[in-house]
Design a protein around this motif. Structure first.
Motif, mmCIF file in Angstrom:
data_model
loop_
_atom_site.group_PDB
_atom_site.id
_atom_site.type_symbol
_atom_site.label_atom_id
_atom_site.label_comp_id
_atom_site.label_asym_id
_atom_site.label_seq_id
_atom_site.Cartn_x
_atom_site.Cartn_y
_atom_site.Cartn_z
ATOM 1 N N GLY A 1 10.792 50.106 40.395
ATOM 2 C CA GLY A 1 11.611 48.927 40.645
ATOM 3 C C GLY A 1 10.779 47.686 40.905
ATOM 4 N N ASP B 1 16.849 57.246 43.715
ATOM 5 C CA ASP B 1 17.848 56.199 43.889
ATOM 6 C C ASP B 1 19.146 56.845 44.386
ATOM 7 O OD1 ASP B 1 19.806 54.264 43.626
ATOM 8 O OD2 ASP B 1 19.191 53.633 41.631
ATOM 9 N N ASN C 1 11.829 58.217 46.554
ATOM 10 C CA ASN C 1 11.804 57.730 45.181
ATOM 11 C C ASN C 1 13.141 57.936 44.468
ATOM 12 O OD1 ASN C 1 10.415 56.495 42.979
ATOM 13 N ND2 ASN C 1 10.189 58.496 42.047
ATOM 14 N N THR D 1 22.242 56.815 41.981
ATOM 15 C CA THR D 1 22.258 57.535 40.704
ATOM 16 C C THR D 1 21.685 58.939 40.772
ATOM 17 O OG1 THR D 1 20.090 56.690 40.051
ATOM 18 C CG2 THR D 1 22.031 55.361 39.443
ATOM 19 N N LEU E 1 12.711 54.735 41.858
ATOM 20 C CA LEU E 1 12.540 53.541 42.684
ATOM 21 C C LEU E 1 11.119 52.997 42.656
ATOM 22 C CD1 LEU E 1 14.849 54.171 45.773
ATOM 23 C CD2 LEU E 1 15.250 52.744 43.756
ATOM 24 N N CYS F 1 20.409 50.007 51.511
ATOM 25 C CA CYS F 1 20.790 49.164 50.386
ATOM 26 C C CYS F 1 21.503 47.907 50.891
ATOM 27 C CB CYS F 1 21.708 49.952 49.450
ATOM 28 S SG CYS F 1 22.303 49.028 48.030
ATOM 29 N N LYS G 1 20.370 47.908 39.704
ATOM 30 C CA LYS G 1 19.837 46.748 40.434
ATOM 31 C C LYS G 1 20.221 46.655 41.899
ATOM 32 C CE LYS G 1 18.147 45.489 36.466
ATOM 33 N NZ LYS G 1 17.749 46.711 35.820
ATOM 34 N N GLN G 2 20.580 47.775 42.535
ATOM 35 C CA GLN G 2 20.767 47.724 43.987
ATOM 36 C C GLN G 2 19.424 47.408 44.630
ATOM 37 O OE1 GLN G 2 21.754 50.388 42.171
ATOM 38 N NE2 GLN G 2 23.861 50.865 42.656
ATOM 39 N N HIS G 3 19.471 46.753 45.759
ATOM 40 C CA HIS G 3 18.258 46.352 46.469
ATOM 41 C C HIS G 3 18.122 47.175 47.743
ATOM 42 C CE1 HIS G 3 19.301 42.929 43.905
ATOM 43 N NE2 HIS G 3 17.988 42.787 43.802
ATOM 44 N N TYR G 4 17.013 47.893 47.876
ATOM 45 C CA TYR G 4 16.747 48.742 49.037
ATOM 46 C C TYR G 4 15.657 48.102 49.888
ATOM 47 C CZ TYR G 4 19.512 52.113 46.482
ATOM 48 O OH TYR G 4 20.543 52.729 45.817
ATOM 49 N N ALA H 1 17.711 55.015 50.890
ATOM 50 C CA ALA H 1 16.514 55.687 50.382
ATOM 51 C C ALA H 1 15.602 55.862 51.598
ATOM 52 C CB ALA H 1 15.843 54.855 49.295
ATOM 53 N N SER I 1 16.428 48.594 42.249
ATOM 54 C CA SER I 1 16.506 49.777 41.406
ATOM 55 C C SER I 1 16.570 49.362 39.939
ATOM 56 C CB SER I 1 17.749 50.597 41.761
ATOM 57 O OG SER I 1 17.897 51.660 40.848
#
Length: 108
Positions: A55, A44, A42, A47, A52, A82, A72-75, A90, A68
């Protein structure tokens, strides 16, 4: 490592995430209905904030991801990697259902 009972499967909201503590680890759990259950850290990685689970679920590059809420990063839900920066991960958790219960494999 052992399987930890997190909740009843019927209590998981569809199409979104929840946060849970699993053996001292913050875990984001996502119920995507026919697409399955996913669990990742959970926190991020960009940061250090535990968010998460809040999200938005999306598909990018043909993979299910969570965006996120902060930057706005995408995991990827399968690997936790990412899309924008593959050094950010993550960590994924193994997850399953058994007799109507959602179980997450605790990490050592």
């Amino acid at each position: 490592m052992s399987w930890i009972n997190v909740c009843n499967e019927a209590n998981l909201p569809l199409g979104t995430g929840i946060a849970a503590w699993v053996a001292g680890n913050p875990v984001a759990i996502f119920n995507l209905g026919r697409d399955g259950l996913y669990a990742i850290d959970n926190i991020d990685p960009a940061t250090g904030v535990g968010l998460l689970a809040r999200g938005l679920i999306c598909e990018m590059e043909g993979e299910l991801c969570v965006a996120s809420p902060l930057y706005k990063q995408h995991y990827r839900l399968t690997t936790g990697v990412c899309i924008e920066d593959n050094t950010l991960i993550a960590s994924p958790f193994d997850i399953k259902t058994e007799q109507g219960q959602v179980l997450v494999l605790a990490k050592a």
